[in-house]
Design a protein around this motif. Structure first.
Motif, mmCIF file in Angstrom:
data_model
loop_
_atom_site.group_PDB
_atom_site.id
_atom_site.type_symbol
_atom_site.label_atom_id
_atom_site.label_comp_id
_atom_site.label_asym_id
_atom_site.label_seq_id
_atom_site.Cartn_x
_atom_site.Cartn_y
_atom_site.Cartn_z
ATOM 1 N N LYS A 1 -5.174 -8.263 -17.547
ATOM 2 C CA LYS A 1 -4.304 -7.562 -18.500
ATOM 3 C C LYS A 1 -4.485 -6.052 -18.404
ATOM 4 O O LYS A 1 -3.512 -5.300 -18.505
ATOM 5 C CB LYS A 1 -4.568 -8.046 -19.928
ATOM 6 N N GLU A 2 -5.721 -5.601 -18.215
ATOM 7 C CA GLU A 2 -5.961 -4.157 -18.056
ATOM 8 C C GLU A 2 -5.334 -3.644 -16.760
ATOM 9 O O GLU A 2 -4.774 -2.544 -16.729
ATOM 10 C CB GLU A 2 -7.453 -3.831 -18.073
ATOM 11 N N ILE A 3 -5.434 -4.433 -15.693
ATOM 12 C CA ILE A 3 -4.822 -4.018 -14.424
ATOM 13 C C ILE A 3 -3.316 -3.884 -14.614
ATOM 14 O O ILE A 3 -2.718 -2.864 -14.251
ATOM 15 C CB ILE A 3 -5.160 -5.013 -13.293
ATOM 16 N N GLU A 4 -2.707 -4.897 -15.194
ATOM 17 C CA GLU A 4 -1.257 -4.871 -15.402
ATOM 18 C C GLU A 4 -0.841 -3.713 -16.308
ATOM 19 O O GLU A 4 0.124 -2.998 -16.013
ATOM 20 C CB GLU A 4 -0.794 -6.202 -15.990
ATOM 21 N N ALA A 5 -1.571 -3.505 -17.393
ATOM 22 C CA ALA A 5 -1.246 -2.410 -18.320
ATOM 23 C C ALA A 5 -1.397 -1.052 -17.636
ATOM 24 O O ALA A 5 -0.591 -0.147 -17.866
ATOM 25 C CB ALA A 5 -2.139 -2.494 -19.555
ATOM 26 N N THR A 6 -2.407 -0.917 -16.803
ATOM 27 C CA THR A 6 -2.618 0.352 -16.101
ATOM 28 C C THR A 6 -1.505 0.611 -15.094
ATOM 29 O O THR A 6 -0.980 1.728 -15.019
ATOM 30 C CB THR A 6 -3.988 0.364 -15.401
ATOM 31 N N TYR B 1 0.833 -1.202 0.000
ATOM 32 C CA TYR B 1 0.000 0.000 0.000
ATOM 33 C C TYR B 1 0.872 1.260 0.000
ATOM 34 O O TYR B 1 0.672 2.172 -0.805
ATOM 35 C CB TYR B 1 -0.925 -0.027 1.219
ATOM 36 N N GLU B 2 1.850 1.305 0.869
ATOM 37 C CA GLU B 2 2.736 2.471 0.952
ATOM 38 C C GLU B 2 3.587 2.598 -0.310
ATOM 39 O O GLU B 2 3.764 3.701 -0.837
ATOM 40 C CB GLU B 2 3.632 2.359 2.183
ATOM 41 N N ARG B 3 4.081 1.469 -0.816
ATOM 42 C CA ARG B 3 4.939 1.489 -2.003
ATOM 43 C C ARG B 3 4.170 1.853 -3.263
ATOM 44 O O ARG B 3 4.756 2.330 -4.229
ATOM 45 C CB ARG B 3 5.655 0.148 -2.165
ATOM 46 N N LEU B 4 2.843 1.661 -3.244
ATOM 47 C CA LEU B 4 2.011 2.060 -4.384
ATOM 48 C C LEU B 4 1.575 3.526 -4.299
ATOM 49 O O LEU B 4 0.875 4.016 -5.164
ATOM 50 C CB LEU B 4 0.775 1.161 -4.490
ATOM 51 N N GLY B 5 1.970 4.216 -3.249
ATOM 52 C CA GLY B 5 1.647 5.630 -3.117
ATOM 53 C C GLY B 5 0.448 5.915 -2.232
ATOM 54 O O GLY B 5 -0.118 7.003 -2.291
ATOM 55 N N VAL C 1 4.236 2.077 -12.023
ATOM 56 C CA VAL C 1 4.494 1.226 -10.857
ATOM 57 C C VAL C 1 5.730 0.375 -11.155
ATOM 58 O O VAL C 1 5.793 -0.268 -12.204
ATOM 59 C CB VAL C 1 3.267 0.340 -10.536
ATOM 60 N N PRO C 2 6.700 0.373 -10.258
ATOM 61 C CA PRO C 2 7.901 -0.436 -10.489
ATOM 62 C C PRO C 2 7.558 -1.927 -10.592
ATOM 63 O O PRO C 2 6.581 -2.399 -10.009
ATOM 64 C CB PRO C 2 8.767 -0.166 -9.252
ATOM 65 N N GLU D 1 3.861 -7.998 -7.435
ATOM 66 C CA GLU D 1 3.241 -8.316 -6.146
ATOM 67 C C GLU D 1 1.733 -8.084 -6.193
ATOM 68 O O GLU D 1 0.954 -8.896 -5.700
ATOM 69 C CB GLU D 1 3.888 -7.481 -5.042
ATOM 70 N N PHE D 2 1.310 -6.990 -6.807
ATOM 71 C CA PHE D 2 -0.121 -6.726 -6.903
ATOM 72 C C PHE D 2 -0.792 -7.719 -7.847
ATOM 73 O O PHE D 2 -1.893 -8.196 -7.576
ATOM 74 C CB PHE D 2 -0.406 -5.283 -7.345
ATOM 75 N N MET D 3 -0.132 -8.053 -8.940
ATOM 76 C CA MET D 3 -0.714 -9.025 -9.869
ATOM 77 C C MET D 3 -0.827 -10.407 -9.239
ATOM 78 O O MET D 3 -1.754 -11.160 -9.544
ATOM 79 C CB MET D 3 0.089 -9.070 -11.178
ATOM 80 N N ASP D 4 0.086 -10.752 -8.340
ATOM 81 C CA ASP D 4 -0.036 -12.018 -7.601
ATOM 82 C C ASP D 4 -1.288 -12.004 -6.726
ATOM 83 O O ASP D 4 -1.962 -13.027 -6.579
ATOM 84 C CB ASP D 4 1.206 -12.265 -6.750
#
Length: 156
Positions: A123-128, A36-40, A134-135, A141-144
Motif C-alpha cells: 500500500k505504501e509503494i502504491e501510494a508513493t 524502467y524508462e517509463r518510470l523515469g 506515475v501513470p 505494472e510495477f505493483m504486479d
C-alpha cells in the motif's frame, strides 16, 4: 549572512548511461520503452524510493513487526536501504543490473513477515507511486511485479 548562489548546482551527468540522464530522455517514450524508462530511469525511481523509504520507516503497520522495526527504527539504516530498494527496483523494472543485495527469499527469511505486513508495504509503494505522479498503467505494472514476490517475502 550567507550568500545565496546565483546558479543551482547541476550534477555532471556526462558519465551516466544515456538512458539514465534525465536531460537526454525523450519527451515521449517509444512504444517499446521498458518500465524502467517509463518510470523515469534511475532519477525517477530513486526519487520515488527516497519518499517511499521515509514513509516505510514511519509506517505503524509496517513497523508492528518487531524484526522489521529493528531495521526501520534506526534512521542510520535509511541511506543504505534506499540504495538497495532503488537498485532492486531499477532491475525489476527492466533497467541495468545494479542490485547487490540478497535475493528476496534470503533478504526476508528472518523477518517473519506476514500477509498484513506485506500488504502494508504494498500500500505504501502504491501510494508513493501515485503521489509522485506515475501513470496508472505503469503503476499497475510495477505493483504486479511487487505482488509476484509475495511468496518470497511472506514467511509467517
Amino acid at each position: 549572512m550567507t550568500a545565496t548562489p546565483e546558479v543551482a548546482h547541476v550534477p555532471d551527468t556526462r558519465r551516466l548511461a544515456p538512458e539514465a540522464d534525465p536531460a537526454s530522455a525523450p519527451a515521449v517514450q517509444p512504444g517499446n520503452a521498458t518500465l524502467y524508462e517509463r518510470l523515469g530511469g534511475c532519477y525517477g525511481i530513486a526519487g520515488a524510493v527516497d519518499i517511499l523509504v521515509d514513509r516505510l520507516f514511519q509506517n505503524v503497520k509496517v513497523n508492528a513487526n518487531e524484526k522489521v522495526h529493528e531495521h526501520h527504527g534506526n534512521p542510520a539504516n535509511a541511506p543504505g536501504y534506499k540504495w538497495l530498494v532503488t537498485s532492486w527496483s531499477i532491475e525489476a523494472a527492466g533497467g541495468p543490473k545494479c542490485y547487490i543485495g540478497h535475493d528476496m527469499d534470503t533478504a526476508h527469511e528472518h523477518l517473519s513477515i506476514d500477509a498484513a505486513g506485506f500488504d502494508a508495504v504494498a500500500k505504501e509503494i502504491e501510494a508513493t507511486l501515485d503521489f509522485v505522479g506515475v501513470p496508472e498503467p505503469e503503476l499497475r505494472e510495477f505493483m504486479d511485479i511487487i505482488e509476484s514476490y509475495r511468496d518470497k517475502v511472506v514467511q509467517a
